[in-house]
Design a protein around this motif. Structure first.
Motif, PDB file in Angstrom:
ATOM      1  N   ARG A  46      -9.626  -7.076   1.522  1.00 12.87           N
ATOM      2  CA  ARG A  46      -9.858  -4.828   1.696  1.00 12.87           C
ATOM      3  C   ARG A  46      -8.368  -4.779   2.331  1.00 12.87           C
ATOM      4  O   ARG A  46      -9.092  -3.877   2.536  1.00 12.87           O
ATOM      5  CB  ARG A  46     -10.522  -5.172   2.392  1.00 12.87           C
ATOM      6  CG  ARG A  46     -12.377  -6.375   1.679  1.00 12.87           C
ATOM      7  CD  ARG A  46     -13.568  -5.179   0.817  1.00 12.87           C
ATOM      8  NE  ARG A  46     -14.300  -5.627  -0.044  1.00 12.87           N
ATOM      9  CZ  ARG A  46     -13.880  -5.587  -1.588  1.00 12.87           C
ATOM     10  NH1 ARG A  46     -12.866  -4.637  -1.718  1.00 12.87           N
ATOM     11  NH2 ARG A  46     -14.562  -6.392  -2.279  1.00 12.87           N
ATOM     12  N   ARG A  47      -7.755  -5.446   2.804  1.00 12.36           N
ATOM     13  CA  ARG A  47      -6.551  -4.432   3.608  1.00 12.36           C
ATOM     14  C   ARG A  47      -5.410  -3.855   2.730  1.00 12.36           C
ATOM     15  O   ARG A  47      -4.806  -3.814   2.835  1.00 12.36           O
ATOM     16  CB  ARG A  47      -6.248  -5.609   5.107  1.00 12.36           C
ATOM     17  CG  ARG A  47      -7.084  -5.683   5.467  1.00 12.36           C
ATOM     18  CD  ARG A  47      -6.378  -6.759   6.955  1.00 12.36           C
ATOM     19  NE  ARG A  47      -5.658  -5.198   7.084  1.00 12.36           N
ATOM     20  CZ  ARG A  47      -5.192  -5.612   8.539  1.00 12.36           C
ATOM     21  NH1 ARG A  47      -5.363  -7.034   9.855  1.00 12.36           N
ATOM     22  NH2 ARG A  47      -4.443  -4.354   8.798  1.00 12.36           N
ATOM     23  N   TYR A  48      -5.581  -4.938   1.693  1.00 12.13           N
ATOM     24  CA  TYR A  48      -4.403  -4.584   0.292  1.00 12.13           C
ATOM     25  C   TYR A  48      -4.727  -3.395  -0.544  1.00 12.13           C
ATOM     26  O   TYR A  48      -6.368  -3.223  -0.744  1.00 12.13           O
ATOM     27  CB  TYR A  48      -4.520  -5.921  -0.527  1.00 12.13           C
ATOM     28  CG  TYR A  48      -3.943  -6.910   0.043  1.00 12.13           C
ATOM     29  CD1 TYR A  48      -2.633  -6.776   1.252  1.00 12.13           C
ATOM     30  CD2 TYR A  48      -4.197  -8.320  -0.383  1.00 12.13           C
ATOM     31  CE1 TYR A  48      -2.441  -7.903   2.116  1.00 12.13           C
ATOM     32  CE2 TYR A  48      -3.223  -8.938   0.628  1.00 12.13           C
ATOM     33  CZ  TYR A  48      -2.563  -8.885   1.658  1.00 12.13           C
ATOM     34  OH  TYR A  48      -2.837 -10.425   2.661  1.00 12.13           O
ATOM     35  N   ASP A  49      -4.510  -2.257  -0.935  1.00 10.14           N
ATOM     36  CA  ASP A  49      -5.159  -1.776  -1.981  1.00 10.14           C
ATOM     37  C   ASP A  49      -5.026  -2.631  -3.339  1.00 10.14           C
ATOM     38  O   ASP A  49      -3.860  -2.677  -4.127  1.00 10.14           O
ATOM     39  CB  ASP A  49      -4.370  -0.032  -1.891  1.00 10.14           C
ATOM     40  CG  ASP A  49      -4.996   0.823  -3.055  1.00 10.14           C
ATOM     41  OD1 ASP A  49      -5.611   0.689  -3.944  1.00 10.14           O
ATOM     42  OD2 ASP A  49      -4.763   2.138  -2.750  1.00 10.14           O
ATOM     43  N   HIS A  50      -5.938  -2.448  -3.691  1.00 10.11           N
ATOM     44  CA  HIS A  50      -6.565  -3.361  -5.726  1.00 10.11           C
ATOM     45  C   HIS A  50      -6.404  -2.257  -6.672  1.00 10.11           C
ATOM     46  O   HIS A  50      -6.841  -2.544  -7.509  1.00 10.11           O
ATOM     47  CB  HIS A  50      -7.310  -4.804  -5.356  1.00 10.11           C
ATOM     48  CG  HIS A  50      -8.020  -4.833  -4.594  1.00 10.11           C
ATOM     49  ND1 HIS A  50      -9.045  -3.809  -4.838  1.00 10.11           N
ATOM     50  CD2 HIS A  50      -8.536  -5.241  -3.458  1.00 10.11           C
ATOM     51  CE1 HIS A  50      -9.455  -4.354  -4.073  1.00 10.11           C
ATOM     52  NE2 HIS A  50      -9.583  -4.946  -3.343  1.00 10.11           N
ATOM     53  N   GLU A  51      -7.005  -1.272  -6.074  1.00 11.57           N
ATOM     54  CA  GLU A  51      -6.867   0.412  -7.001  1.00 11.57           C
ATOM     55  C   GLU A  51      -6.076   1.235  -7.778  1.00 11.57           C
ATOM     56  O   GLU A  51      -6.687   1.819  -8.757  1.00 11.57           O
ATOM     57  CB  GLU A  51      -8.291   1.451  -6.643  1.00 11.57           C
ATOM     58  CG  GLU A  51      -9.930  -0.850  -6.089  1.00 11.57           C
ATOM     59  CD  GLU A  51     -10.308  -0.918  -7.184  1.00 11.57           C
ATOM     60  OE1 GLU A  51     -10.022   0.383  -8.107  1.00 11.57           O
ATOM     61  OE2 GLU A  51     -10.896  -1.475  -7.252  1.00 11.57           O
ATOM     62  N   VAL A  52      -4.943   1.320  -6.489  1.00  8.20           N
ATOM     63  CA  VAL A  52      -3.972   2.452  -7.173  1.00  8.20           C
ATOM     64  C   VAL A  52      -3.095   2.259  -8.334  1.00  8.20           C
ATOM     65  O   VAL A  52      -2.662   0.192  -9.117  1.00  8.20           O
ATOM     66  CB  VAL A  52      -2.635   2.053  -5.659  1.00  8.20           C
ATOM     67  CG1 VAL A  52      -1.547   0.441  -5.954  1.00  8.20           C
ATOM     68  CG2 VAL A  52      -1.692   3.116  -5.951  1.00  8.20           C
ATOM     69  N   ASN A  86       0.578  -1.094   0.252  1.00  7.07           N
ATOM     70  CA  ASN A  86      -0.087   0.464   0.234  1.00  7.07           C
ATOM     71  C   ASN A  86       1.011   0.915   0.044  1.00  7.07           C
ATOM     72  O   ASN A  86       0.810   2.410  -0.375  1.00  7.07           O
ATOM     73  CB  ASN A  86      -1.093  -0.263   1.066  1.00  7.07           C
ATOM     74  CG  ASN A  86      -1.600  -1.325   0.828  1.00  7.07           C
ATOM     75  OD1 ASN A  86      -2.328  -1.674   0.166  1.00  7.07           O
ATOM     76  ND2 ASN A  86      -2.266  -1.057   1.958  1.00  7.07           N
TER      77      ASN A  86
END
Lengths: 261, 954
Positions: free
Chosen positions: B618-624, B362
């Protein structure tokens, strides 16, 4: 005519490239500049028609999200930022950029007064990434945001310290008097609705426990706006996953560019 | 003077998470917990200056309470925890920098955490909470009550280089020396070193011996994978075959060279494998393991695991754009009395690992998009943490040839005593005393420093400022500089290396694996430009020395000689190992299967290996980076598991996208390691094809995690797995482009199940045609591609229902035609959703599609000559479920031919219905169907085996 928009980068900033993509799609000309370049004067805030503080983890969010970069803005760039605000140059902070503006005292402002609004640990106590629905608050006093007032935006959040908290009821009331810029809506709220169903504090529609479902605010002049979610991650059709409806974030950037023009 | 500042946010949710977790470790008396951030500030600040520092930086006036120059009054039992002196402490560093920002006098800072534990707690309770939840004594110190401030690195010590006499040592002495110094060298290797220095007529220095241990470690040189191996294979009917294997790594490389597709750019020779993306860009992919560090310090181990693999990708001049992670833990509900001494509970390891991966990825701004989580009792003492990274680079932009006269430049982090002996530590087994010996091998990462490296290297590459680049990882400078200078020779001065604190001896500086460093070869004429670039991005630059051309490794510390060895001995002096392996196929077992029921399907869906991992994901940013097309969870409620990740790299033109997937099936490997490799490859391809990936352009990575290869049974299964890999690469025409082996995954002599992770990298020709497992519409036909098979060995059903099956599914002979057919249908836009059949077979695949889409489904389970239970849950390879609008029925039938058949439809109902056939009476004979309310399936998948009341995770 080119609309130069400054995207400052500090160590740990990471959504600057997407922010630049959104500005370009909206018709602006983005410049990503490191804080060191702004300090040395090789890039000048005054040469830009608007400022977009992007997301990320400036300085690793050590000592609280955005706090270190906020300190740098206050100690190194206070005059230039004041001049930009004086000239009504719009400023938008997204996620870490929003945290920076709040911690610097620029949101809701004015800078220098004791702070009564903050962004702190999510109520769930952890970093979270998920898509949310938000509405640009129709009653927000921000002039440049007025162009998109009432529209809904579907976009992701990705933060651990995104809960809007206030010190007292007076502050909450002050925000409700035109300073709320974005609110989390209940999942599945229709973009055409005249009476949007707000999240009502319920997780996960309100993903972080923010007071009054507030996702973003503006300052008294409406020039400076900040929000936690990432509209810059939904500016192309294919970026949107299946699920609840909600518009693109592009109109927000178009409004920013239009106001800066 | 040192001043203590305590800052508390009374509504800090971390206190609540301590209370929730306390119940899980058996402490019920804790009613609340207050978490305080403690700062010890050393310097000469006036009271006004101190007040200003607190107001401007430390204290948030809206949520915080603070005690300045004092200690918070105790509200219960107090436990204080601090990092060991010298560990990475970003809060302390940033507070020091903030003081400088404000124009205050220079300060030094250390931080700590304080817990006020409120409730009815015994001494034992407090000790349990401290040990199990609050502190990790591998990297932290803790006490009940107030912990005094301890600053790192007292005085600079005299520089010392000690000789290590070897000449007189017996074989036993040599082995003892290897063990005492954590060299992990065996007798033949120690003897080779003894002989080399006997011929030189002098003893080696401590640094020379350490350099050899690092360079010759299993971790760095893969000696098992280069060894000559004799394998004895006993089939289940007793037939014995002896075969000779002239190196496992050469065998994997050979098949890549044989396939040599035009899109392959670089395989095996560099830090990461590289393939073509489009006309302008290549993509680089690497997966690493960080198992032993994660076992001891889950957060830091996983944290630096991500950091390390991201640097591998930087090390091929690529800009990292995504992360993956595959995790294997012991059961999260393992009873405390079954936990071996010296082992952290699987739940704690999982929570720490997940937090560590999220923190690093993240903060780097990289989406973590693909992975899986497996729970198995075989991983209790030795969890597995696979971290992967994907990067992008302009075609032809990665320079690989240092020149004589080039400067050796180190960029990034400073060197400390943390991270000593990581490479050699990971090349040995673990036991309860491991922490005492190698605590120093474990570190905490600093992602923001690494982020600076990403920015600087991308720009330095584009400006052509360097001639070669490598990651500084295992073995530190000794490996990175030693490898980079292998052909030319190097001369290095360690006295210029910036240290985190004084007092390090030359050998420690030389082998420290301190994180966040990259080494590049820079022509002297370009140093000025590099320095300016690094100044602009706040990245520290160190000029270590030069490439000499004399083929020697020469290291000095000022005027003191540290290392002087020929590169030839360092790189080619290691004796090649001769090893023996043995593998016996298990005897076939006659399996009795039950009558299939709805309850069984719900049990499969609730199994931790199948149930939703949304809590973790959900604790990982998968959108950046804004490029994620197919996300880890899909559908209207974003809770249907996706088969693979599809990514559009930011800044690339057109609609081409990258797809990442993985395959892993250690349960199969228990019975047949060769089949495990083939089935894992099939799973990776299946997943990739399911989202729209092209089966004709897939590159794969191997990651072998095995036990001690000097034991024949472990080595035997490893050789069989490698055979499966080479057979699979040929069958699927999929080259291996990079890989990694992590051996010695044992605890107290007990090996993990041999575990092969296959990570696949492919392309989606047009991201607008990408599909996921959720897109189906009411009225769509459901098609099944592939046939059922009766072998249940290694299946989830066999494990869950104690069937004891040992025969595993038959790998596919000719897999490509079916995958090409599916890909053609998807590219033609005819498929609304696709999902592969893996754990739990058709039962789970169809149920997951229904959950993802929140729609009813009704299917007839084809028997293919099996009983209804086996037909429903078998895990035969090559199977996918597709949903297709009925108007495309004929067209899809023509595309799929014999590979596919229609098995049912998507309904407007609220049920998942499996119609079962009676084998005795043939195709038109219905048994009582299985009917599962969709809501029950969602609940099973969401809450796992113990239902919605399962304890909180933190």
């Amino acid at each position: 005519m080119s609309v130069p928009i400054l995207i400052p980068h500090a160590s740990g900033t990471n959504r600057d490239l997407e922010a630049a993509q959104a500005i370009e799609l909206a018709g602006g000309t983005p410049t990503i500049a490191h804080i060191n370049e702004l300090r040395s004067g090789s890039v000048r805030i005054a040469d830009h028609a608007a400022i977009l503080l992007p997301g990320g983890f400036s300085y690793g969010d050590a000592l609280g999200a955005g706090g270190r970069l906020a300190l740098e803005l206050r100690t190194w760039f206070a005059d230039e930022l004041a001049a930009a605000a004086e000239a009504s140059r719009p400023m938008l902070g997204i996620c870490n950029g929003f945290q920076v503006l709040v911690k610097a005292g620029l949101l809701p402002g004015p800078m220098g007064e004791p702070r009564s609004v903050t962004l702190t640990e999510n109520a769930e106590g952890r970093f979270e990434c998920r898509w949310v629905t938000l509405q640009v608050e129709p009653s927000c006093r921000s002039g440049w945001l007025g162009a998109v007032g009432g529209t809904t935006i579907r976009c992701p959040i990705a933060h651990g310290e995104g809960r809007v908290a206030v010190s007292d009821d007076t502050t909450a009331a002050r925000l409700e008097d035109g300073l709320v810029a974005f609110r989390y809506l209940a999942d599945g709220a229709r973009p055409t609705s005249d009476d949007p169903v707000v999240a009502g504090g319920a997780y996960p529609a309100n993903p972080n426990g923010s007071v009054n479902d507030i996702a973003g605010i503006c300052d008294d002049t409406g020039t400076i706006v900040g929000l936690m979610p990432h509209p810059e991650d939904h500016v192309l059709d294919w970026q949107r996953p299946s699920g609840p409806e909600g518009g693109s974030g592009l109109p927000l950037f178009e409004a920013l560019v239009a106001a800066a023009r | 003077m040192t001043v203590r500042i305590d800052v508390t946010a009374p509504d800090d949710p971390r206190g609540g998470s301590v209370v929730a977790n306390a119940r899980l470790v058996g402490v019920d008396g804790l009613t609340s917990c207050r978490v305080t951030r403690v700062h010890h500030v050393d310097g000469s600040l006036s009271p006004d200056e101190l007040d200003r520092l607190c107001r401007e930086v430390l204290i948030d006036p809206v949520v915080d309470e603070a005690v300045i120059d004092g200690v918070t009054p105790a509200q219960g039992r107090v436990v204080e925890v601090a990092l060991m002196p010298g560990a990475t402490d970003p809060d302390a560093r940033e507070l020091e920098r903030a003081a400088a920002n404000l124009g205050l006098p220079e300060i030094r800072v250390v931080t700590a955490r304080r817990y006020d534990l409120i409730g009815d707690l015994s001494d034992t309770d407090v000790a349990t909470l401290t040990r199990r939840l609050l502190a990790n004594d591998t990297i932290e110190i803790s006490t009940e009550g107030e912990l005094p401030a301890e600053f790192a690195g007292a005085a600079a010590a005299d520089v010392r280089v000690d000789d290590v006499p070897l000449a007189e040592l017996s074989d036993d002495d040599l082995l003892r020396l290897s063990k005492d110094r954590v060299l992990s060298l065996d007798l033949t290797e120690m003897q080779a070193i003894q002989a080399h220095f006997a011929a030189e007529g002098r003893p080696p220095s401590d640094a020379e011996l350490e350099t050899l241990a690092q360079t010759w470690s299993e971790h760095c040189v893969h000696k098992t994978f280069r060894a000559r191996i004799t394998l004895t294979h006993t089939s289940s009917d007793g037939e014995v075959t002896v075969s000779f294997h002239d190196g496992l790594l050469p065998a994997l490389r050979e098949v890549t060279e044989e396939l040599d597709p035009p899109w392959l750019r670089s395989a095996f020779v560099d830090d990461a494998g590289i393939v073509a993306f489009d006309d302008h860009h290549d993509v680089a992919f690497k997966v690493e393991t960080h198992n032993h560090p994660s076992a001891l310090e889950p957060f830091g181990g996983a944290n630096t695991g991500v950091g390390g693999v991201v640097r591998d990708v930087i090390g091929v001049s690529a800009r990292p754009i995504a992360c993956t992670d595959v995790l294997c833990f012991g059961p999260a509900d393992l009873p405390d009395d079954e936990l071996p001494t010296g082992v952290l509970h699987p739940r704690r390891i999982r929570d720490g690992v997940v937090a560590g991966i999220g923190d690093y990825g993240n903060k780097l701004g990289l989406p973590t998009v693909n992975g899986s989580v497996l729970y198995d009792p075989g991983y209790v003492g030795n969890p597995l943490v696979y971290c992967g990274a994907l990067g992008i680079l302009p075609h032809g932009s990665h320079p690989t040839e240092p020149q004589v006269g080039d400067r050796i430049i180190s960029l990034g982090g400073r060197v400390g005593r943390d991270g000593i002996h990581g490479a050699t530590f990971s090349s040995a087994g673990m036991d309860a005393s491991t922490v005492d010996h190698v605590g120093s091998a474990v570190q905490i990462g600093d992602p923001i420093t690494e982020k600076g490296l990403i920015e600087v290297i991308e720009r330095a590459r584009d400006a052509k400022l360097y001639n070669a680049i490598t990651d500084c990882g295992a073995g530190g400078f000794s490996s990175s500089v030693g490898e980079m200078g292998e052909d030319l020779g190097v001369e290095v001065d360690l006295s210029v290396v910036p240290l985190k604190y004084p007092g390090l001896q030359p050998w420690e500086i030389w082998i420290s694996e301190a994180q966040e460093r990259i080494v590049i070869a820079v022509p002297p004429a370009k140093l000025e430009a590099l320095q300016a670039l690094c100044d602009a991005w706040d990245v520290e630059v160190t000029d270590l020395g030069r490439f000499t051309g004399d083929q020697r490794l020469v290291v000095r510390h000022g005027d003191t000689g540290v290392v002087d060895m020929p590169m030839a001995f360092l790189h080619d002096g290691i004796p090649r190992q001769e090893l023996v392996g043995a593998w016996a196929d298990p005897a076939p077992v006659e399996v009795t299967t039950p009558v299939p029921t709805a309850a069984q399907v719900l049990q499969l869906l609730a199994h931790p290996n199948v149930a939703s991992k949304e809590d973790i994901i959900r604790r990982y940013d998968h959108e950046v980076r804004g490029g994620t097309v197919v996300r880890p969870y899909v559908g209207p409620e974003a809770d249907g598991p996706a088969d693979a990740a599809v990514l559009k790299p930011l800044g690339t033109e057109g609609h081409k996208a990258v797809v990442l997937s993985n395959g892993i099936c250690p349960s199969v490997g228990r019975h047949d390691p060769r089949a495990m490799a083939l089935l894992a490859m099939d799973e990776a391809v299946r997943n990739l094809v399911a989202v729209g990936g092209d089966p004709d352009q897939v590159a794969v990575l191997d990651n072998f995690c095995w036990g001690d290869p000097t034991k024949p049974d472990r080595l035997g299964s490893l050789v069989r797995a490698v055979q499966g890999c080479t057979d699979g690469a040929r069958a699927y025409r999929m080259p291996f482009i990079s890989g990694k082996d992590s051996l010695f995954n044992e605890f107290d002599g007990e090996a993990i199940p041999g575990t092969l992770l296959i990570s696949a990298l492919g392309l989606v020709p047009d991201l607008r045609r990408a599909v996921d497992s959720a897109g189906m519409q009411i009225g769509d036909d459901l098609w099944l591609v592939g046939a059922n098979e009766g072998a249940l060995g290694g299946s989830l059903a066999s494990d869950l229902f104690d069937l004891g099956a040992t025969r595993v599914p038959t790998p596919l002979d000719d897999p490509l035609p079916r995958y090409r057919a599916i890909h053609a249908v998807i590219c033609d836009g005819k498929v609304t959703a696709a999902h592969d059949c893996s754990e739990g077979g058709l039962a789970v695949a169809v149920s997951e599609m229904a959950i993802a889409a929140r729609l009813g489904v009704s299917v007839v389970v084809p028997l293919d000559g099996l009983d209804p239970f086996t037909a429903l849950v078998n895990e035969a390879p090559g199977r996918l479920v597709l949903s297709v609008a009925p108007e495309h029925r004929d067209a899809v039938g023509a595309f799929l031919g014999d590979h596919g058949r229609r098995i049912g439809e998507v309904t407007a109902g609220d049920d998942i219905v499996f119609h079962l056939l009676d084998p005795a009476r043939g195709e038109d004979s219905n048994l009582e169907p299985i009917r599962i309310p969709l809501a029950d399936a969602v609940s099973a998948s969401t809450h796992g085996p113990s239902g919605p009341t399962r304890g909180a995770t933190a």
